[in-house]
Write a protein that holds these residues in place. Structure first.
Motif, PDB file in Angstrom:
ATOM      1  N   PRO A  61      51.599  57.381  41.762  1.00 30.32           N
ATOM      2  CA  PRO A  61      50.558  56.463  42.217  1.00 30.32           C
ATOM      3  C   PRO A  61      49.803  55.857  41.035  1.00 30.32           C
ATOM      4  O   PRO A  61      49.732  56.449  39.949  1.00 30.32           O
ATOM      5  CB  PRO A  61      49.646  57.360  43.060  1.00 30.32           C
ATOM      6  N   VAL A  62      49.211  54.683  41.262  1.00 28.30           N
ATOM      7  CA  VAL A  62      48.622  53.914  40.169  1.00 28.30           C
ATOM      8  C   VAL A  62      47.248  53.387  40.561  1.00 28.30           C
ATOM      9  O   VAL A  62      47.028  52.973  41.699  1.00 28.30           O
ATOM     10  CB  VAL A  62      49.549  52.727  39.804  1.00 28.30           C
ATOM     11  N   CYS A  63      46.345  53.404  39.593  1.00 29.08           N
ATOM     12  CA  CYS A  63      45.115  52.609  39.661  1.00 29.08           C
ATOM     13  C   CYS A  63      45.288  51.461  38.669  1.00 29.08           C
ATOM     14  O   CYS A  63      45.532  51.699  37.480  1.00 29.08           O
ATOM     15  CB  CYS A  63      43.895  53.437  39.275  1.00 29.08           C
ATOM     16  N   ALA A  64      45.186  50.215  39.136  1.00 31.11           N
ATOM     17  CA  ALA A  64      45.466  49.055  38.282  1.00 31.11           C
ATOM     18  C   ALA A  64      44.316  48.062  38.346  1.00 31.11           C
ATOM     19  O   ALA A  64      43.729  47.849  39.415  1.00 31.11           O
ATOM     20  CB  ALA A  64      46.768  48.381  38.716  1.00 31.11           C
ATOM     21  N   ILE A  65      44.020  47.461  37.201  1.00 35.28           N
ATOM     22  CA  ILE A  65      42.928  46.487  37.151  1.00 35.28           C
ATOM     23  C   ILE A  65      43.383  45.172  37.784  1.00 35.28           C
ATOM     24  O   ILE A  65      44.523  44.747  37.644  1.00 35.28           O
ATOM     25  CB  ILE A  65      42.442  46.277  35.693  1.00 35.28           C
ATOM     26  N   HIS A  66      42.473  44.538  38.485  1.00 34.14           N
ATOM     27  CA  HIS A  66      42.799  43.351  39.288  1.00 34.14           C
ATOM     28  C   HIS A  66      43.110  42.138  38.419  1.00 34.14           C
ATOM     29  O   HIS A  66      42.464  41.892  37.408  1.00 34.14           O
ATOM     30  CB  HIS A  66      41.619  43.011  40.207  1.00 34.14           C
ATOM     31  N   PHE A  67      44.127  41.384  38.802  1.00 32.06           N
ATOM     32  CA  PHE A  67      44.305  40.004  38.348  1.00 32.06           C
ATOM     33  C   PHE A  67      45.072  39.258  39.419  1.00 32.06           C
ATOM     34  O   PHE A  67      45.497  39.837  40.431  1.00 32.06           O
ATOM     35  CB  PHE A  67      44.961  39.913  36.960  1.00 32.06           C
ATOM     36  N   GLU A  68      45.297  37.978  39.197  1.00 38.92           N
ATOM     37  CA  GLU A  68      45.659  37.037  40.260  1.00 38.92           C
ATOM     38  C   GLU A  68      46.838  37.448  41.145  1.00 38.92           C
ATOM     39  O   GLU A  68      46.738  37.432  42.366  1.00 38.92           O
ATOM     40  CB  GLU A  68      45.945  35.661  39.639  1.00 38.92           C
ATOM     41  N   CYS A  69      47.984  37.802  40.557  1.00 39.13           N
ATOM     42  CA  CYS A  69      49.165  38.034  41.407  1.00 39.13           C
ATOM     43  C   CYS A  69      49.558  39.504  41.467  1.00 39.13           C
ATOM     44  O   CYS A  69      50.689  39.822  41.845  1.00 39.13           O
ATOM     45  CB  CYS A  69      50.343  37.179  40.941  1.00 39.13           C
ATOM     46  N   LEU A  70      48.642  40.411  41.139  1.00 40.33           N
ATOM     47  CA  LEU A  70      48.948  41.840  41.151  1.00 40.33           C
ATOM     48  C   LEU A  70      49.391  42.326  42.531  1.00 40.33           C
ATOM     49  O   LEU A  70      50.169  43.276  42.648  1.00 40.33           O
ATOM     50  CB  LEU A  70      47.727  42.633  40.675  1.00 40.33           C
ATOM     51  N   HIS A  71      48.914  41.646  43.573  1.00 39.53           N
ATOM     52  CA  HIS A  71      49.250  42.069  44.941  1.00 39.53           C
ATOM     53  C   HIS A  71      50.749  41.994  45.221  1.00 39.53           C
ATOM     54  O   HIS A  71      51.234  42.591  46.187  1.00 39.53           O
ATOM     55  CB  HIS A  71      48.504  41.194  45.956  1.00 39.53           C
ATOM     56  N   GLY A 110      47.973  35.244  34.228  1.00 44.69           N
ATOM     57  CA  GLY A 110      47.741  35.605  35.622  1.00 44.69           C
ATOM     58  C   GLY A 110      49.000  35.531  36.462  1.00 44.69           C
ATOM     59  O   GLY A 110      48.943  35.617  37.689  1.00 44.69           O
ATOM     60  N   LEU A 111      50.166  35.416  35.805  1.00 40.17           N
ATOM     61  CA  LEU A 111      51.406  35.149  36.531  1.00 40.17           C
ATOM     62  C   LEU A 111      52.492  36.182  36.310  1.00 40.17           C
ATOM     63  O   LEU A 111      53.557  36.077  36.914  1.00 40.17           O
ATOM     64  CB  LEU A 111      51.945  33.764  36.124  1.00 40.17           C
ATOM     65  N   ASP A 112      52.283  37.152  35.415  1.00 44.95           N
ATOM     66  CA  ASP A 112      53.301  38.181  35.208  1.00 44.95           C
ATOM     67  C   ASP A 112      52.795  39.512  35.730  1.00 44.95           C
ATOM     68  O   ASP A 112      51.600  39.682  35.981  1.00 44.95           O
ATOM     69  CB  ASP A 112      53.683  38.290  33.729  1.00 44.95           C
ATOM     70  N   LEU A 113      53.699  40.444  35.916  1.00 44.17           N
ATOM     71  CA  LEU A 113      53.344  41.762  36.443  1.00 44.17           C
ATOM     72  C   LEU A 113      53.633  42.835  35.401  1.00 44.17           C
ATOM     73  O   LEU A 113      54.592  42.715  34.630  1.00 44.17           O
ATOM     74  CB  LEU A 113      54.136  42.060  37.722  1.00 44.17           C
ATOM     75  N   PRO A 114      52.812  43.887  35.374  1.00 48.53           N
ATOM     76  CA  PRO A 114      53.009  44.939  34.363  1.00 48.53           C
ATOM     77  C   PRO A 114      54.227  45.800  34.661  1.00 48.53           C
ATOM     78  O   PRO A 114      54.317  46.454  35.695  1.00 48.53           O
ATOM     79  CB  PRO A 114      51.714  45.759  34.460  1.00 48.53           C
ATOM     80  N   MET A 115      55.166  45.815  33.724  1.00 48.48           N
ATOM     81  CA  MET A 115      56.391  46.593  33.910  1.00 48.48           C
ATOM     82  C   MET A 115      56.089  48.080  33.947  1.00 48.48           C
ATOM     83  O   MET A 115      56.819  48.857  34.571  1.00 48.48           O
ATOM     84  CB  MET A 115      57.381  46.281  32.794  1.00 48.48           C
ATOM     85  N   LYS A 116      55.003  48.482  33.285  1.00 48.11           N
ATOM     86  CA  LYS A 116      54.659  49.908  33.284  1.00 48.11           C
ATOM     87  C   LYS A 116      54.411  50.409  34.705  1.00 48.11           C
ATOM     88  O   LYS A 116      54.760  51.543  35.037  1.00 48.11           O
ATOM     89  CB  LYS A 116      53.430  50.149  32.405  1.00 48.11           C
ATOM     90  N   VAL A 117      53.838  49.559  35.564  1.00 50.01           N
ATOM     91  CA  VAL A 117      53.599  49.958  36.951  1.00 50.01           C
ATOM     92  C   VAL A 117      54.922  50.060  37.703  1.00 50.01           C
ATOM     93  O   VAL A 117      55.120  50.962  38.515  1.00 50.01           O
ATOM     94  CB  VAL A 117      52.638  48.977  37.648  1.00 50.01           C
ATOM     95  N   VAL A 149      59.389  36.443  36.450  1.00 47.80           N
ATOM     96  CA  VAL A 149      59.078  37.797  36.907  1.00 47.80           C
ATOM     97  C   VAL A 149      58.254  37.859  38.189  1.00 47.80           C
ATOM     98  O   VAL A 149      58.102  38.934  38.769  1.00 47.80           O
ATOM     99  CB  VAL A 149      58.367  38.592  35.795  1.00 47.80           C
ATOM    100  N   THR A 150      57.693  36.715  38.638  1.00 50.47           N
ATOM    101  CA  THR A 150      56.930  36.707  39.895  1.00 50.47           C
ATOM    102  C   THR A 150      57.151  35.388  40.628  1.00 50.47           C
ATOM    103  O   THR A 150      57.520  34.377  40.017  1.00 50.47           O
ATOM    104  CB  THR A 150      55.405  36.857  39.657  1.00 50.47           C
ATOM    105  N   ASP A 151      56.892  35.404  41.923  1.00 51.81           N
ATOM    106  CA  ASP A 151      56.949  34.160  42.686  1.00 51.81           C
ATOM    107  C   ASP A 151      55.839  33.203  42.257  1.00 51.81           C
ATOM    108  O   ASP A 151      56.010  31.978  42.304  1.00 51.81           O
ATOM    109  CB  ASP A 151      56.832  34.456  44.186  1.00 51.81           C
ATOM    110  N   ALA A 152      54.687  33.759  41.841  1.00 54.53           N
ATOM    111  CA  ALA A 152      53.594  32.913  41.365  1.00 54.53           C
ATOM    112  C   ALA A 152      54.016  32.144  40.113  1.00 54.53           C
ATOM    113  O   ALA A 152      53.703  30.959  39.958  1.00 54.53           O
ATOM    114  CB  ALA A 152      52.364  33.767  41.077  1.00 54.53           C
TER     115      ALA A 152
END
Length: 450
Positions: A373-383, A357-364, A182-185
């Motif tokens: 628009p979203v406010c999301a809590i920080h983790f490693e690959c969220l960017h 720290g390697l998957d992304l939230p599908m809800k976003v 689900v992510t490049d990370a």
């Protein structure tokens, strides 16, 4: 027994066959596995016969139920195995699930591919591999996260069960023919630590995640108002049919947004350890204090959707809060209503903190599909998904979230400020939808298209 199984495998083993048939499998609730449902729909769209295998606790999307090319294959969820110590219970559960899942996989029509979600991978990866030997099918694993990192949330990283689960995923993951992630990370991590080559297939919103027209918003609000107090009108207007957010004129039939309406904030969750909703509750306490101190902020309706093990715990915390300007409700929405509510909301909040720290939230992903628009809590690959100050904001704690809510909702609902500009950025940045992305990335893995 082992010899008999090997004999059976050799006797019944097919050459790669079952052309056109694919088994899409998850050892979990199909209704809460949207990505696997999307896989099934994409395959059906290309003329494949799909056996969609998993638990049937919650109803899958109606498009899945209506498809002539998709057949649901239910797996009974195990309950009541509470005999002996917890370790014994866990081992017994894995053994029973292995037999149950293998039996189910060997009863379906011969597939040319088995597309399996991980996690949960124990015991599903090994069982799917054995079933693939039996059928001569190719195994594709779709890595959403790591099962061992989810286990570590409750047991700790060095617990023997966690170490065994990591070894298991590493060993059996290598037996797959192809891998998605689900992510490049995660793609990089799979190669560096597991020596598994994967292709990144980002979660993308399905076509029905979009902004909701005002008429549909009103119908949804009126439906929800029957069961949930926050959606009921604040004042009764005898000449109009109304909710807390909209009203329909009795004469013209036109729908308008109510004056002085509350802002609608939405979050969704599986109510598990990787989402700490006390962060949001503390931020809402600060928001309430901002209003009492004179800030020009709207009343707030906070809707938190989903089901999960910690829902009762957080509902207990919510009941202890006594807000004057904030209402919170925790509904379980029908699959068709969830996109409509996202497309009607003013702001999304995501508290998903990846265990790896390697998957992304599908809800976003779904929120962005609705230009929310979203406010999301920080983790490693969220960017890789949320661009701070472009399509939303990233926060690290409840204080920072509270300040973001204050900034975004000042002078609400005027079409000025960050909230509006974030929505406009989402509207103009046309992203690939699931079908387009799937055709580019997954279809080539399946050989002939049709």
């Amino acid at each position: 027994a082992v010899a008999a199984l090997l004999f059976l495998l050799l006797w019944r083993r097919r050459r790669a066959g079952g052309a056109g048939r694919v088994c899409v499998a998850v050892l979990g609730d199909l209704g809460r596995s949207p990505r696997m449902q999307y896989h099934a729909l994409a395959l059906a769209r290309h003329g494949r016969e799909v056996a969609l295998l998993g638990y049937l606790q919650n109803r899958p999307h109606r498009d899945v139920l209506r498809s002539e090319n998709i057949r649901l294959v239910p797996v009974a969820e195990l309950r009541g195995l509470r005999v002996g110590p917890k370790l014994f219970q866990y081992v017994l559960k894995v053994l029973v699930q292995s037999v149950q899942l293998l039996y189910t996989l060997l009863r379906i029509e011969q597939p040319s591919y088995i597309l399996l979600q991980n996690p949960p991978g124990l015991p599903s990866i090994a069982v799917a591999w054995v079933a693939g030997l039996f059928w001569g099918s190719k195994l594709i694993i779709d890595w959403h996260n790591y099962g061992y990192t989810i286990m570590s949330l409750s047991h700790g990283r060095n617990h023997p069960l966690v170490l065994i689960a990591k070894w298991y995923e590493k060993l059996f993951g290598r037996l797959s023919d192809s891998n998605l992630c689900v992510t490049d990370a995660m793609k990089k991590d799979l190669w560096v630590n597991f020596k598994i080559k994967a292709v990144t297939l980002y979660d993308k919103p399905a076509s029905y995640f979009k902004e909701t027209p005002l008429d549909l918003q009103h119908s949804l609000y009126m439906k929800l108002a029957k069961d949930y107090e926050p959606f009921k009108p604040r004042a009764v207007n005898p000449s109009a049919e109304g909710s807390a957010f909209t009203e329909r004129d009795g004469k013209s039939g036109n729908v308008v947004k109510t004056r002085g309406r509350p802002a609608l904030l939405i979050s969704s969750t599986s109510w598990t350890e990787d989402e700490d909703f006390s962060v949001l509750l503390r931020a809402l306490e600060d928001y309430e204090r901002f209003i009492k101190e004179g800030a020009k902020l709207p009343a707030l309706v906070c809707v938190i959707t989903g089901k999960g093990p910690l829902k009762d715990y957080y509902n207990g915390l919510i009941q202890k809060l006594h807000f004057k300007h904030i209402q919170i409700c925790t509904p379980w929405l029908e699959a068709e209503d969830y996109p409509l509510l996202l497309g009607s909301a003013d702001l999304g909040v995501c508290l998903h903190k990846s265990s790896s720290g390697l998957d992304l939230p599908m809800k976003v992903v779904d929120m962005f599909g609705c230009c929310l628009p979203v406010c999301a809590i920080h983790f490693e690959c969220l960017h890789e998904l949320v661009k701070h100050n472009e399509n939303g904001l990233i926060f690290r704690d409840s204080k920072e979230l509270a300040e973001q809510l204050k900034m975004l909702f000042l002078e609400f609902p005027t079409l000025e400020g960050k909230l509006h500009s974030f929505r406009e950025n989402l509207r103009v940045s046309r992203q690939l939808r699931w079908d387009e992305s799937w055709d580019q990335i997954v279809l080539p893995l399946l050989g002939n298209k049709e």
